[in-house]
Design an enzyme around this catalytic site. Structure first.
Site, PDB file in Angstrom:
ATOM      1  N   SER A   1       3.141   6.894   2.393  1.00 38.52           N
ATOM      2  CA  SER A   1       1.982   6.452   3.161  1.00 38.52           C
ATOM      3  C   SER A   1       1.435   5.098   2.727  1.00 38.52           C
ATOM      4  O   SER A   1       0.712   4.466   3.481  1.00 38.52           O
ATOM      5  CB  SER A   1       0.858   7.499   3.082  1.00 38.52           C
TER       6      SER A   1
ATOM      7  N   HIS B   1      -4.850   5.882  -1.364  1.00 37.34           N
ATOM      8  CA  HIS B   1      -4.994   5.098  -0.138  1.00 37.34           C
ATOM      9  C   HIS B   1      -5.963   3.947  -0.340  1.00 37.34           C
ATOM     10  O   HIS B   1      -6.725   3.915  -1.301  1.00 37.34           O
ATOM     11  CB  HIS B   1      -5.457   5.982   1.028  1.00 37.34           C
TER      12      HIS B   1
ATOM     13  N   ASP C   1      -8.006   8.195   7.444  1.00 40.53           N
ATOM     14  CA  ASP C   1      -7.741   9.478   6.783  1.00 40.53           C
ATOM     15  C   ASP C   1      -8.650  10.624   7.182  1.00 40.53           C
ATOM     16  O   ASP C   1      -8.598  11.690   6.563  1.00 40.53           O
ATOM     17  CB  ASP C   1      -7.850   9.303   5.262  1.00 40.53           C
TER      18      ASP C   1
END
Length: 176
Positions: free
Chosen positions: A53, A92, A118
């Protein structure tokens, strides 16, 4: 068979010394981990990237070094955060920040390789990550070093084999 013969030739004192050496190795590793936690102010100073990701910034298997600085998180920082009741932390980038009047921060995150933010990963009804959810900010990384961890998690029997080999190595190594 020769290994068992050499093990049977060891005295009780030598066996105890080998067992203590093994305990010393394990406790040293734990002390290093706790020392890193204190120095970096993070409960988890080192994490492994488990998904794609964050590509191209980080690939699966990269080892990340974290700190939890006293300065606030800023937009663009790559953070590791934990979502309540979910065991695996997420790595992230911070996309948006909202500051509350009491000084706390609320963040929206997104993986660089993901099409959307997210919010779908957060708990139902949760719109933001709280400052308390952040485990640390990424300060550096080693590419692909964490693949060993991923292999050990994907194949639990390898853990047993590795620990057994390490224990045998400690048992049969003699100090002259």
């Amino acid at each position: 068979m020769d290994a068992l013969k050499s093990l049977s030739r060891l005295s009780v004192r030598q066996l105890a010394q080998q067992a203590l050496n093994f305990c010393l190795i394990v406790s040293s590793a734990l002390m290093i981990w706790k020392g890193l936690s204190v120095v970096t102010n993070s409960e988890s100073p080192i994490v492994v990237v488990l998904s794609e990701s964050m590509e191209p910034a980080f690939a699966r298997g990269d080892l990340l070094f974290l700190t939890l600085p006293s300065t606030p998180v800023t937009i663009g920082d790559i953070c590791v955060f934990k979502i309540q009741d979910k065991p695996i932390p997420i790595v992230h980038r911070v996309l948006e920040i909202h500051a509350a009047q009491n000084g706390s921060q609320y963040m929206l995150t997104k993986g660089d390789n993901n099409p959307t933010n997210d919010r779908a990963l957060y708990n139902p009804g949760q719109m933001w990550i709280r400052q308390e959810d952040v485990v640390g900010k990424v300060q550096g990384f080693l590419p692909h070093v964490g693949m060993v961890t991923i292999l050990l998690n994907d194949h639990p029997q390898l853990k047993v084999v590795l620990l057994g080999v390490l224990a045998l190595f400690v048992l049969f190594s003699r100090e002259e």
